[in-house]
Design a protein around this motif. Structure first.
Motif, mmCIF file in Angstrom:
data_model
loop_
_atom_site.group_PDB
_atom_site.id
_atom_site.type_symbol
_atom_site.label_atom_id
_atom_site.label_comp_id
_atom_site.label_asym_id
_atom_site.label_seq_id
_atom_site.Cartn_x
_atom_site.Cartn_y
_atom_site.Cartn_z
ATOM 1 N N ASN A 1 0.799 -1.220 0.000
ATOM 2 C CA ASN A 1 0.000 0.000 0.000
ATOM 3 C C ASN A 1 0.838 1.279 0.000
ATOM 4 O O ASN A 1 0.542 2.227 0.716
ATOM 5 N N ILE B 1 -0.369 -4.883 -2.454
ATOM 6 C CA ILE B 1 -1.799 -4.581 -2.582
ATOM 7 C C ILE B 1 -2.128 -3.999 -3.957
ATOM 8 O O ILE B 1 -3.072 -4.419 -4.623
ATOM 9 N N LYS B 2 -1.315 -3.024 -4.375
ATOM 10 C CA LYS B 2 -1.654 -2.273 -5.597
ATOM 11 C C LYS B 2 -1.085 -2.857 -6.882
ATOM 12 O O LYS B 2 -1.387 -2.349 -7.955
#
Ligand code: ATP
Ligand code: MG
Length: 257
Positions: A113, A145-146
């Motif tokens: 993140n 996450i991304k």
């Protein structure tokens, strides 16, 4: 032995209003300032450099908005561009007599993140032990996450400061420090005062996907909360990098107390 970490702003070493335009004269001038410091202090001090992406990263990151969608081509194009700037900087440092080595965050760090969650200090410490100056840069980095995210030099600097135990930390940009509502340089910012000051600090007059001055100050205020102080000063002015490296009170101090 003490460790100094210096971040050189992309606003100083590139023409930030264009795309992929280096300021070669400024890069060479700063390399020479660093070279004379390193030559005089190589026995007592170690140095880590980080540079911003300027016009080699921010416009490219805008184009491939990785926050919306992971895109391998976008990762490749952004990284290729910032790596090109890193090569110009590392070549200039070596030409000036600094034993500089490139370190690319894409291949050496991991994000979750947007925050750095993994790296191996051993390889950086080995460089320092052998008398090399590692040169990190703002980059695109894989994120749990991304998928991938932009990692600013302003975020790398506090992370390395804690991980490697730096005693002097500075970010050289194209302004004399953090400026207040009357146009004067703020001498010192600490976490309680930052709450009020925030409204006078904005992003950047150029394209900057990592929050410009407000992003930078926020990162360094967080660092001050764990007891590590830093300075934001004007690296566009001749001699200021030298002054910072020698421990003079340049620009704005960001400290806990
Ligand atoms: N209160 C403020 N004090 C000083 N600068 C400010 C302030 N508010 C906004 N700025 C802007 O922040 C800019 C510096 O941040 P910016 O992120 O563009 O530079 P940088 O960190 O050197 O570049 P890079 O992000 O490419 O490394 C200044 O040029 C100025 O336009
Ligand atoms: Mg910036």
């Amino acid at each position: 032995m003490s460790l100094v970490i210096l971040k050189i702003g992309g606003s100083v070493i590139t023409k930030k209003d264009s795309v992929s335009r280096p300021r070669k004269d400024e890069i060479d001038r700063i390399s020479k300032e660093i070279a004379s410091y390193v030559t005089e202090n190589e026995v007592t001090d170690k140095l880590v450099l980080v540079h911003g992406a300027g016009s080699f990263g921010h416009p490219q990151a805008m184009r491939y908005n990785l926050n919306e969608k992971f895109d391998t081509k976008g990762v490749y194009e952004i990284h290729k561009s910032v790596k090109e700037l890193n090569s110009i900087v590392v070549d200039s440092l070596n030409d000036a007599g600094v034993n500089a080595l490139p370190v690319h965050p894409l291949s050496s760090l991991l994000l979750e993140n947007g925050n750095i969650v993994d790296s191996s200090p051993e390889k950086f410490n080995l460089m320092l032990e052998r008398g090399a100056v590692p040169v990190f840069h703002g980059d695109v980095v894989m994120d749990r996450i991304k998928g991938a995210a932009i990692l600013s030099g302003d975020r790398i600097t506090p992370y390395l400061s804690v991980m490697l135990g730096a005693s002097r930390i500075g970010a050289g940009s194209n302004v004399d420090g953090v400026i207040d509502d009357t146009g004067s340089v703020i001498k010192k910012i600490s976490p309680p005062g930052f709450v009020d000051m925030k409204k006078h600090i904005s992003g950047s007059s150029s394209t900057d996907v990592t929050g410009g001055m407000l992003g930078k100050v926020s990162e360094f205020v967080e660092l001050s909360r764990v007891g590590v102080s830093s300075r934001i000063f004007n690296a566009s002015k001749k001699g200021m990098v030298t002054k910072f490296l020698y421990g003079e009170d340049v620009g704005t101090l960001i400290a806990d107390k």
